[in-house]
Design an enzyme around this catalytic site. Structure first.
Site, short mmCIF file in Angstrom:
data_model
loop_
_atom_site.label_atom_id
_atom_site.label_comp_id
_atom_site.label_asym_id
_atom_site.label_seq_id
_atom_site.Cartn_x
_atom_site.Cartn_y
_atom_site.Cartn_z
N HIS A 134 55.87 68.93 -32.52
CA HIS A 134 56.27 67.77 -33.31
C HIS A 134 55.07 66.90 -33.70
CE1 HIS A 134 60.75 67.71 -32.99
NE2 HIS A 134 60.53 68.42 -31.90
N GLU B 32 54.89 64.58 -35.90
CA GLU B 32 55.31 63.20 -36.18
C GLU B 32 55.39 62.36 -34.91
OE1 GLU B 32 59.16 65.17 -35.03
OE2 GLU B 32 57.30 65.74 -36.05
N CYS C 13 60.35 72.20 -35.53
CA CYS C 13 61.26 72.44 -34.41
C CYS C 13 62.59 72.99 -34.93
CB CYS C 13 61.43 71.17 -33.59
SG CYS C 13 62.16 71.47 -31.94
#
Length: 224
Positions: free
Chosen positions: A196, A198, A86
């Site tokens: 994302h 994670e 990002c």
């Protein structure tokens, strides 16, 4: 495996990705502040998501000129795996490690939702545990994710198989050219991605998808 997460003022996903690196990849992870001028011994570098310097000027523009980025660029040139997520993707384009730019979303609104992605390239260090052509679901959360490059650059990315992830048909959240969600550099060791991983690496974080976990598993396997 040793991992380094670069932390800028405004990073907000640094600890999230550090936890994934430690618990999923099994890495010994260190956080490095942006004003440092050297890196610890490491096998991989992560530029996390967030809003470095409040996105003043442009997303990633000020972070790209942080002292630590000179060392990141040197390591990229030595083929070290580097991942920008990002805001980290924005930093990679701003410092010249990846071509193009991330512009304001087409609808001029912040977008935060799951996106369906097509895996276009499964041989990069971070994508080894995905199957080329498969569809995965990973969330995005950004205001400037609209990937743009000139026609020649876009054709080169396409022709050289450097588009790593695309948004699935009819699921482009930001207007990105060629539905680009992630690209790699010419050597294939630097990956920039807007989604994302994670945030969906375990069911406790996102019960609808855990497709981000394979990225951290693949990294561990690649560096084993």
């Amino acid at each position: 495996m040793r991992a380094t997460v670069i932390v800028f003022p405004g990073s907000n996903c640094d600890r999230d990705v550090a936890v994934c690196l430690t618990q999923i990849s099994g890495a010994k992870t260190k956080m490095v502040w942006h004003t440092e001028t050297s890196l610890p011994p490491t096998d991989v570098i992560i530029l996390p998501g967030g809003f470095s310097y409040g996105d003043y000027l442009r997303g990633g523009a000020m972070a790209a000129n942080s002292p630590i980025m000179r060392e990141v660029i040197k390591q990229a040139e030595k083929n070290m795996p580097i991942l920008g997520i990002c805001n980290g993707f924005q930093v990679l384009t701003e410092c010249g490690l990846l071509p193009g730019a991330l512009m304001r979303n087409r609808n001029l609104h912040f977008v935060c939702r799951n996106t369906r992605l097509i895996v276009e390239r499964a041989n990069a260090p971070f994508l080894a545990h995905y199957k080329q052509g498969s569809q995965i679901v990973i969330p995005v959360a950004h205001n400037e994710g609209n990937y743009f490059a000139d026609d020649e650059t876009l054709k080169k990315l396409e022709g050289d198989n450097r588009i790593a992830l695309r948004y699935a048909p009819d699921d482009n959240p930001n207007g990105a050219s060629f539905d680009i969600a992630a690209i790699v550099n010419e050597k294939g060791n630097v990956l920039g991605m807007m989604p994302h991983p994670e945030r969906c690496a375990e069911s406790a974080l996102a019960d609808s998808t855990t497709d981000g976990k394979a990225l951290f598993e693949g990294l561990a396997a690649y560096l084993a």
